[in-house]
Design an enzyme around this catalytic site. Structure first.
Site, PDB file in Angstrom:
ATOM      1  N   HIS A 156      -7.401   9.688  -2.076  1.00 57.42           N
ATOM      2  CA  HIS A 156      -6.775   9.604  -0.752  1.00 57.42           C
ATOM      3  C   HIS A 156      -7.647  10.231   0.346  1.00 57.42           C
ATOM      4  CE1 HIS A 156      -2.426   9.136   0.949  1.00 57.42           C
ATOM      5  NE2 HIS A 156      -3.303   8.944   1.908  1.00 57.42           N
TER       6      HIS A 156
ATOM      7  N   TYR B 216       3.236   9.678  -0.471  1.00 59.78           N
ATOM      8  CA  TYR B 216       4.294   9.082   0.364  1.00 59.78           C
ATOM      9  C   TYR B 216       5.678   9.297  -0.257  1.00 59.78           C
ATOM     10  CZ  TYR B 216       0.317   6.504   2.421  1.00 59.78           C
ATOM     11  OH  TYR B 216      -0.881   6.157   3.001  1.00 59.78           O
TER      12      TYR B 216
ATOM     13  N   LYS C 190      -2.593   5.998  -4.406  1.00 61.30           N
ATOM     14  CA  LYS C 190      -3.701   6.921  -4.096  1.00 61.30           C
ATOM     15  C   LYS C 190      -3.433   8.288  -4.716  1.00 61.30           C
ATOM     16  CE  LYS C 190      -3.667   4.667   0.427  1.00 61.30           C
ATOM     17  NZ  LYS C 190      -2.231   4.561   0.807  1.00 61.30           N
TER      18      LYS C 190
ATOM     19  N   SER D 194       6.509  -1.162   8.926  1.00 66.59           N
ATOM     20  CA  SER D 194       7.703  -1.233   9.771  1.00 66.59           C
ATOM     21  C   SER D 194       8.911  -1.215   8.851  1.00 66.59           C
ATOM     22  CB  SER D 194       7.711  -2.511  10.616  1.00 66.59           C
ATOM     23  OG  SER D 194       8.911  -2.567  11.359  1.00 66.59           O
TER      24      SER D 194
ATOM     25  N   ASP E   5       0.848  -1.195   0.000  1.00 69.53           N
ATOM     26  CA  ASP E   5       0.000   0.000   0.000  1.00 69.53           C
ATOM     27  C   ASP E   5       0.884   1.245   0.000  1.00 69.53           C
ATOM     28  OD1 ASP E   5      -2.968   1.029   0.697  1.00 69.53           O
ATOM     29  OD2 ASP E   5      -1.501   2.253   1.772  1.00 69.53           O
TER      30      ASP E   5
HETATM   31  P1  NAD Z   1       0.776   1.367  11.839  1.00 64.48           P
HETATM   32  O1  NAD Z   1      -0.408   1.264  12.733  1.00 64.48           O
HETATM   33  O2  NAD Z   1       1.028   0.318  10.832  1.00 64.48           O
HETATM   34  O3  NAD Z   1       2.013   1.542  12.806  1.00 64.48           O
HETATM   35  C1  NAD Z   1       3.336   1.548  12.325  1.00 64.48           C
HETATM   36  C2  NAD Z   1       4.263   1.785  13.526  1.00 64.48           C
HETATM   37  O4  NAD Z   1       3.995   0.819  14.538  1.00 64.48           O
HETATM   38  C3  NAD Z   1       5.733   1.594  13.154  1.00 64.48           C
HETATM   39  O5  NAD Z   1       6.289   2.787  12.702  1.00 64.48           O
HETATM   40  C4  NAD Z   1       6.332   1.141  14.457  1.00 64.48           C
HETATM   41  O6  NAD Z   1       6.610   2.257  15.252  1.00 64.48           O
HETATM   42  C5  NAD Z   1       5.202   0.363  15.099  1.00 64.48           C
HETATM   43  N1  NAD Z   1       5.295  -1.103  14.876  1.00 64.48           N
HETATM   44  C6  NAD Z   1       5.132  -1.796  13.705  1.00 64.48           C
HETATM   45  N2  NAD Z   1       5.242  -3.110  13.926  1.00 64.48           N
HETATM   46  C7  NAD Z   1       5.481  -3.265  15.251  1.00 64.48           C
HETATM   47  C8  NAD Z   1       5.689  -4.386  16.077  1.00 64.48           C
HETATM   48  N3  NAD Z   1       5.644  -5.638  15.594  1.00 64.48           N
HETATM   49  N4  NAD Z   1       5.912  -4.166  17.400  1.00 64.48           N
HETATM   50  C9  NAD Z   1       5.937  -2.918  17.919  1.00 64.48           C
HETATM   51  N5  NAD Z   1       5.739  -1.820  17.185  1.00 64.48           N
HETATM   52  C10 NAD Z   1       5.522  -1.986  15.864  1.00 64.48           C
HETATM   53  O7  NAD Z   1       0.712   2.829  11.189  1.00 64.48           O
HETATM   54  P2  NAD Z   1       0.737   3.484   9.744  1.00 64.48           P
HETATM   55  O8  NAD Z   1       2.040   3.317   9.066  1.00 64.48           O
HETATM   56  O9  NAD Z   1       0.230   4.854   9.956  1.00 64.48           O
HETATM   57  O10 NAD Z   1      -0.401   2.682   8.947  1.00 64.48           O
HETATM   58  C11 NAD Z   1      -0.132   1.566   8.116  1.00 64.48           C
HETATM   59  C12 NAD Z   1      -0.349   1.911   6.662  1.00 64.48           C
HETATM   60  O11 NAD Z   1      -1.661   2.450   6.449  1.00 64.48           O
HETATM   61  C13 NAD Z   1       0.563   3.019   6.139  1.00 64.48           C
HETATM   62  O12 NAD Z   1       1.886   2.603   5.947  1.00 64.48           O
HETATM   63  C14 NAD Z   1      -0.167   3.411   4.893  1.00 64.48           C
HETATM   64  O13 NAD Z   1       0.067   2.453   3.874  1.00 64.48           O
HETATM   65  C15 NAD Z   1      -1.619   3.359   5.368  1.00 64.48           C
HETATM   66  N6  NAD Z   1      -2.126   4.693   5.801  1.00 64.48           N
HETATM   67  C16 NAD Z   1      -3.099   5.279   5.056  1.00 64.48           C
HETATM   68  C17 NAD Z   1      -3.606   6.511   5.427  1.00 64.48           C
HETATM   69  C18 NAD Z   1      -4.696   7.138   4.601  1.00 64.48           C
HETATM   70  O14 NAD Z   1      -5.037   8.313   4.814  1.00 64.48           O
HETATM   71  N7  NAD Z   1      -5.278   6.430   3.686  1.00 64.48           N
HETATM   72  C19 NAD Z   1      -3.112   7.178   6.552  1.00 64.48           C
HETATM   73  C20 NAD Z   1      -2.110   6.560   7.315  1.00 64.48           C
HETATM   74  C21 NAD Z   1      -1.642   5.307   6.931  1.00 64.48           C
END
Ligand code: NAD
Length: 278
Positions: free
Chosen positions: A109, A51, A76, A234, A46
């Site tokens: 988006h 980004y 997006k 991650s 994704d």
């Molecule tokens: P997420 O909830 O996936 O959290 C990521 C964070 O969690 C990492 O940076 C790390 O700090 C922590 N983490 C990851 N794995 C872990 C583990 N096993 N143990 C402990 N901590 C851990 O947050 P995100 O990146 O905001 O969301 C995921 C994806 O959603 C994004 O990469 C993107 O593709 C999408 N997204 C979309 C929108 C939108 O407006 N459409 C907005 C935000 C994110």
């Protein structure tokens, strides 16, 4: 290799329920992170124009040796490209950056109801062009509220296949999810781990300790049991692997309910009804 479930979409296509998100991964780190994910078994990435790492996502897929058709890729539309001609140019550029001749899924988006005269319907009709010419295999929206989707149903032709919204244990989004279920729209939950903040929650920690999994695995499995599509982010190889290792156990209905009960209606991102896109 672990079998990730496929979710059927309202247009006859399907999407892997679990993937890898690349928001806030620096371009310089993206090829390595996506390569690690693909080696681990992730087959759904994704990304988004905003980004800034589409080129590196495309590079990692190209060098993985996998066929293009083996990896489901979403991008997006940028908030600055909602006008139809801008959206056409932006979509062309996304394909060029990724090095693809089609995207599996392309999303608006943000709805940006206070910009572009609130006319996200014209933007959606432009995405319909990409769907009809086959360059977007599926089209959908992100951060749309039910009242905004109702407008697309009433004023456009192709119903969105997906709504990608913020979902995590402190924001369970029951209303939007129920609306989407009723209208055959698959839900993708962004920030599925609450960007890591909710992993200290005592209820989640208690379940994790009791069943011998990590808090992140428990939260991700909760999403899977609820039927949402998720793609945690991650850059740490051990976490990329840990997050993927959630298909050899289940949570009890009681544990799923206990996590859903943590809802506080607490957003980490902007409110889609007022967000102006910058
Ligand atoms: P997420 O909830 O996936 O959290 C990521 C964070 O969690 C990492 O940076 C790390 O700090 C922590 N983490 C990851 N794995 C872990 C583990 N096993 N143990 C402990 N901590 C851990 O947050 P995100 O990146 O905001 O969301 C995921 C994806 O959603 C994004 O990469 C993107 O593709 C999408 N997204 C979309 C929108 C939108 O407006 N459409 C907005 C935000 C994110």
């Amino acid at each position: 290799m672990t079998a990730v479930p496929e979710i059927s979409l309202n247009n006859g296509r399907s999407i892997p329920q679990f993937g890898f998100g690349v928001f806030q991964i620096e371009p310089a780190d993206t090829v390595e992170a996506v390569s690690t994910a693909l080696k681990t078994g992730y087959r759904h990435i994704d990304t988004a124009e905003m980004y800034g790492n589409e080129k590196e996502v495309g590079e990692a897929i190209a060098k993985s040796g996998l066929d293009r058709g083996d990896v489901f890729v979403t991008s997006k539309l940028s908030n600055d490209a909602h006008l139809p001609d801008d959206a056409r140019a932006a979509f062309d550029l996304s394909l060029e950056e990724l090095g693809f001749d089609y995207l599996d899924l392309f999303l608006i988006h943000w709805p940006l109801p206070t910009r572009y005269d609130g006319d996200f319907v014209s933007t959606w009709r432009t995405l319909e062009e990409f769907y009809r010419d086959g360059r977007a295999r599926s089209i959908g929206v992100s951060n749309f509220q039910p009242h905004q989707i109702r407008r697309l149903h009433a004023e456009a032709e192709v119903p969105p296949a997906i709504d990608q919204i913020e979902v995590h244990p402190y924001l369970t989004q029951e209303d939007v999810r129920a609306f989407c279920a009723e209208h055959q729209i698959a839900v993708e939950g962004w920030s599925p781990l609450g960007q890591g903040r909710e992993l200290e929650d005592p209820t989640i920690r208690e379940i994790a300790e009791r069943i011998g999994k990590t808090p992140a695995q428990v939260v991700l499995r909760w999403h899977i049991e609820r039927g949402d599509i998720v793609f945690p982010k991650s850059v740490t190889p051990a976490r990329i692997k840990e997050n993927f290792a959630i298909f050899d156990f289940e949570l009890s209905g009681e544990d799923v309910g206990a996590i859903s009960a943590l809802d506080k209606n607490e957003r980490s991102g902007p409110d889609p009804d007022t967000f102006t896109g910058s």
